[in-house]
Design a protein around this motif. Structure first.
Motif, PDB file in Angstrom:
ATOM      1  N   UNK A  22       0.653  -1.300   0.161  1.00 17.21           N
ATOM      2  CA  UNK A  22      -0.124  -0.476   0.027  1.00 17.21           C
ATOM      3  C   UNK A  22       0.984   1.117  -0.046  1.00 17.21           C
ATOM      4  N   UNK A  23       0.434   1.937  -1.009  1.00 22.31           N
ATOM      5  CA  UNK A  23       1.371   3.455  -0.856  1.00 22.31           C
ATOM      6  C   UNK A  23       1.166   4.049  -0.082  1.00 22.31           C
ATOM      7  N   UNK A  24      -0.101   4.037   0.998  1.00 22.20           N
ATOM      8  CA  UNK A  24      -0.611   4.850   2.186  1.00 22.20           C
ATOM      9  C   UNK A  24       0.481   4.119   2.951  1.00 22.20           C
ATOM     10  N   UNK A  25       0.924   3.097   3.695  1.00 22.69           N
ATOM     11  CA  UNK A  25       1.034   2.409   4.337  1.00 22.69           C
ATOM     12  C   UNK A  25       2.518   2.918   4.235  1.00 22.69           C
ATOM     13  N   UNK A  26       2.859   2.738   2.867  1.00 24.69           N
ATOM     14  CA  UNK A  26       4.880   3.023   2.768  1.00 24.69           C
ATOM     15  C   UNK A  26       5.282   4.535   3.633  1.00 24.69           C
ATOM     16  N   UNK A  27       3.915   5.890   2.621  1.00 28.06           N
ATOM     17  CA  UNK A  27       4.137   7.213   2.622  1.00 28.06           C
ATOM     18  C   UNK A  27       4.222   7.212   4.499  1.00 28.06           C
ATOM     19  N   UNK A  28       3.373   6.210   4.893  1.00 28.06           N
ATOM     20  CA  UNK A  28       3.214   6.478   6.698  1.00 28.06           C
ATOM     21  C   UNK A  28       4.864   5.946   7.265  1.00 28.06           C
ATOM     22  N   UNK A  29       4.957   5.061   6.887  1.00 26.97           N
ATOM     23  CA  UNK A  29       6.506   5.134   7.426  1.00 26.97           C
ATOM     24  C   UNK A  29       7.807   5.873   7.431  1.00 26.97           C
ATOM     25  N   UNK A  30       7.501   6.612   5.952  1.00 32.91           N
ATOM     26  CA  UNK A  30       8.910   7.469   5.236  1.00 32.91           C
ATOM     27  C   UNK A  30       8.062   8.454   6.517  1.00 32.91           C
ATOM     28  N   UNK A  31       7.439   8.911   7.246  1.00 36.79           N
ATOM     29  CA  UNK A  31       7.006  10.200   7.972  1.00 36.79           C
ATOM     30  C   UNK A  31       7.573   9.813   8.723  1.00 36.79           C
TER      31      UNK A  31
END
Length: 538
Positions: A22-31
Motif C-alpha cells: 500500500x502506497x499509504x502504508x509506505x508513506x506513513x513509514x516514510x514520515x
C-alpha cells in the motif's frame, strides 16, 4: 555435503505492509523515519552541547593547572587560590560528574520505542525483497539495472549497496531460489570489485554463489568459485569439503559422458527412417499463461492485424440518447474487439478522484478474493494490494458516480457490489483471474443473492510511471492506466455463459503508484436491460 545455512530469525507478528504494498502504508513509514531522524538530530545536538561544556571546563582547568604546577607553593600561598581549589574538588568536579553522567537519550529512546510498534517486521522485509525479485522476472531486469536504480520513469534514483544485494540473495537462498541467489551474490561481488566500500567479505559471497550455481547443475563453475574462495581462506572448512565433493561429481559426470560416447561408437548411431519420422506427430508448443502474462506486462503481446485495428473506433457516446448525455456526450474509444473492451475518457474528475481516495484511505485493508468453493471472501498471495469498499449512501459523490455508471452502461446498479477502491504500490499485482463465477463454483456469489458478475467497470485514478497494465493473456490485450478514464467489459454472454476470454490480470507496478476503483455489476435486475439469448456464445 556442507551448505551455508542462514540463521533462523524469531517469528514476528503478521504484518501486511509488504503483502499489500500500500502506497499509504509506505508513506506513513516514510514520515515515521523522518520523525525519528529529527529526534536523532536533537539527541546529537544535546550530546554536542554537553561535550562542549566539558571541553570548556577541561581547557580552563588545563590552563590553570599548568600555571599552578610551575610554582605550587606560590600559587597556593594565595588564599583565594587555596579556596577555589577546595571548591573545585569538593563541588565543581561533582557538578562535572553529574553533567557527564546526565542522560540525553531519553527523548530519542522514548520516541523510538513509541514508533517501533509501527516498524516493518522480518516478514515485511522478506516480502519487499520478493516483490523486487518478482519485478525483476516480470520486466526482465538485470541485477545491475535494479542496483543502479536505472528504471523507466523514476524521479529519484536510489543505489543499492553490496549489503543490499547480499540481503536479496540471502532471502532468495532461504526460499530455495538458487537462480536469484546467484544473480544477487554475483552483483554484490561485482560491486566489491568496483571498489565499493563494504563490511561484507568476498568469502561469504563466494560461499553462497558457488553453492547456488551447483544447485542449478553447473558443477564446473561452482568448482571455479570454490577455488576462488579457498584462495582467500584456505582453512574454510565448508569450502574444503565442497571442493572435494564438486571434484568427485565433476569426475563422475565426465566419466558418464565418456561411457555414452564409447557406447555410441561401438553400437553405431541409429538412424530414424523417413517412415518413422512421418509417424511422429508434430506438436506445437503451448506458451504457458504465466509467460504470456509477463510478456503482455512488458508490452510484448499479440499485435492486432491492420484489418482488426481498422474496426476499432472512437466516438462521442450518449448511450442511446440518455437524457444526461444528449447535450454533452462522453468520449469513448474501443480498446479491443474480443472480448469487447471500451474506454471512457475524462469520465471522472480530479475532485471526484481525490474524494474517493480520501474516503478510502482510512479503510484500506488487504484485498480479498472470493473462495471458489465456499464463496467466502479471503486473502490470497496472488492478489497484492489494499482495498476499501465505499457505499453510495455515505457520500453523495459516490452515489453520483454509481449513477453515472448506470447511465453509461444501461445496467441496474442496485444489485451491483459497492464501489471497490484499490491501491497498488511498487510490486502490487493481481495475477490472472476471472471476475465471474465458473460452473465449478456454484456458490461463488451465493451470499449476495444477485447472481453472477455480468460486467466489470474499472476507473483508473492515477497514471503509473511504469508497469501496472491490465492484461488479458488469452487474447493478448493490454490496457494501460490513464488517469481519469474507465474501461468496461462484459464477463458473461447474453446467454448467461461465462466469457473465458475475459480472464485478466493487473501487472506489477514497477515505478509509481496505482489507484483504481471498480464496480462489479451482477445479473439480477438486468433481465429487461440486457435480454437473454438462446445462443450460448451470442
Amino acid at each position: 555435503m556442507a551448505v551455508p545455512t542462514p540463521k533462523p530469525k524469531p517469528k514476528q507478528p503478521q504484518s501486511y505492509i509488504w503483502l499489500c504494498c500500500s502506497w499509504e502504508a509506505m508513506t506513513d513509514l516514510l514520515y515515521t523515519e523522518k520523525d525519528l531522524v529529527t529526534s536523532l538530530k536533537d539527541y546529537i545536538k544535546a550530546e554536542e552541547n554537553k561535550l562542549e561544556q566539558v571541553k570548556r571546563w577541561a581547557d580552563k582547568l588545563d590552563l590553570l593547572s599548568a600555571t599552578a604546577i610551575l610554582d605550587p607553593e606560590g600559587f597556593l600561598g594565595h588564599p583565594v587560590n587555596a579556596f577555589k581549589l577546595m571548591k573545585r574538588l569538593n563541588t565543581e568536579w561533582g557538578d562535572l560528574e553529574s553533567l557527564v553522567l546526565s542522560d540525553t537519550t531519553d527523548g530519542f529512546i522514548s520516541n523510538l520505542t513509541i514508533q517501533r510498534q509501527h516498524f516493518p517486521t522480518d516478514e515485511d522485509q522478506t516480502g519487499a525483497a520478493k516483490a523486487l525479485l518478482r519485478l525483476q522476472d516480470t520486466y526482465r531486469l538485470d541485477a545491475n539495472t535494479i542496483s543502479t536504480g536505472d528504471l523507466p520513469g523514476v524521479k529519484h534514483k536510489s543505489l543499492m549497496t553490496v549489503e543490499d544485494c547480499y540481503e536479496l540473495g540471502k532471502i532468495a537462498y532461504s526460499d530455495v531460489d538458487y537462480y536469484h541467489t546467484e544473480l544477487w551474490m554475483a552483483q554484490a561481488l561485482k560491486q566489491l570489485d568496483r571498489g565499493e566500500e563494504s563490511t561484507m567479505d568476498r568469502v561469504t559471497l563466494l560461499d553462497y554463489l558457488s553453492y547456488s550455481i551447483y544447485q542449478q547443475g553447473d558443477i564446473e563453475r561452482a568448482l571455479e568459485f570454490t577455488k576462488q574462495l579457498l584462495a582467500l581462506d584456505p582453512e574454510h572448512q565448508r569450502a574444503n569439503g565442497n571442493l572435494k565433493y564438486f571434484e568427485f561429481q565433476l569426475e563422475k559426470q565426465k566419466k558418464a559422458e565418456e561411457d555414452i560416447t564409447q557406447k555410441e561408437k561401438e553400437g553405431g548411431k541409429k538412424e530414424t527412417t523417413k517412415k518413422e519420422k512421418s509417424k511422429k506427430k508434430v506438436s506445437i508448443p503451448q506458451v504457458p499463461e504465466r509467460k504470456k502474462y509477463e510478456m503482455l506486462c512488458r508490452g510484448e503481446g499479440i499485435r492486432m492485424t491492420p484489418r482488426r485495428l481498422s474496426r476499432l473506433f472512437c466516438r462521442y457516446y450518449d448511450n442511446h440518447h440518455n437524457p444526461m448525455y444528449v447535450l454533452a456526450p462522453v468520449k469513448q474509444q474501443d480498446e479491443w474487439d474480443h472480448p469487447y473492451i471500451v474506454r471512457f475518457l475524462d469520465i471522472i474528475s480530479d475532485k471526484e478522484m481525490e474524494r474517493v481516495k480520501q474516503l478510502a484511505k482510512p479503510r484500506l485493508r488487504r484485498a480479498t478474493i472470493s473462495n471458489p468453493i465456499t464463496g467466502v471472501l479471503e486473502t490470497a498471495p496472488y492478489r497484492i494490494s489494499k482495498s476499501a469498499w465505499l457505499t453510495g449512501y455515505e457520500d453523495p459523490m459516490i452515489d453520483k458516480i454509481n449513477q453515472r455508471i448506470e447511465d453509461l452502461t444501461g445496467l441496474e446498479m442496485d444489485t451491483a457490489e459497492e464501489l471497490q477502491v484499490a491501491n497498488y504500490g511498487v510490486g502490487g499485482q493481481y495475477e490472472p483471474h476471472f471476475d465471474f463465477g465458473r460452473k465449478d463454483e456454484p456458490d461463488a456469489f451465493k451470499e449476495l443473492g444477485t447472481g453472477n458478475r455480468i460486467a466489470t467497470w474499472l476507473f483508473y485514478m492515477s497514471d503509473v510511471a511504469a508497469g501496472g497494465a491490465t492484461v488479458f493473456p488469452d487474447v493478448g490485450a493490454a490496457v494501460y492506466p490513464q488517469k481519469g478514464t474507465a474501461v468496461f467489459w462484459y464477463n458473461l454472454f447474453p446467454s448467461g455463459e461465462g466469457d473465458y476470454s475475459t480472464r485478466h490480470a493487473a501487472c506489477p507496478v514497477l515505478v509509481g503508484n496505482k489507484w483504481v476503483s471498480n464496480k462489479w455489476i451482477h445479473e439480477r435486475g438486468q433481465e429487461w436491460r440486457r435480454p437473454c439469448s438462446l445462443n450460448e456464445t451470442d
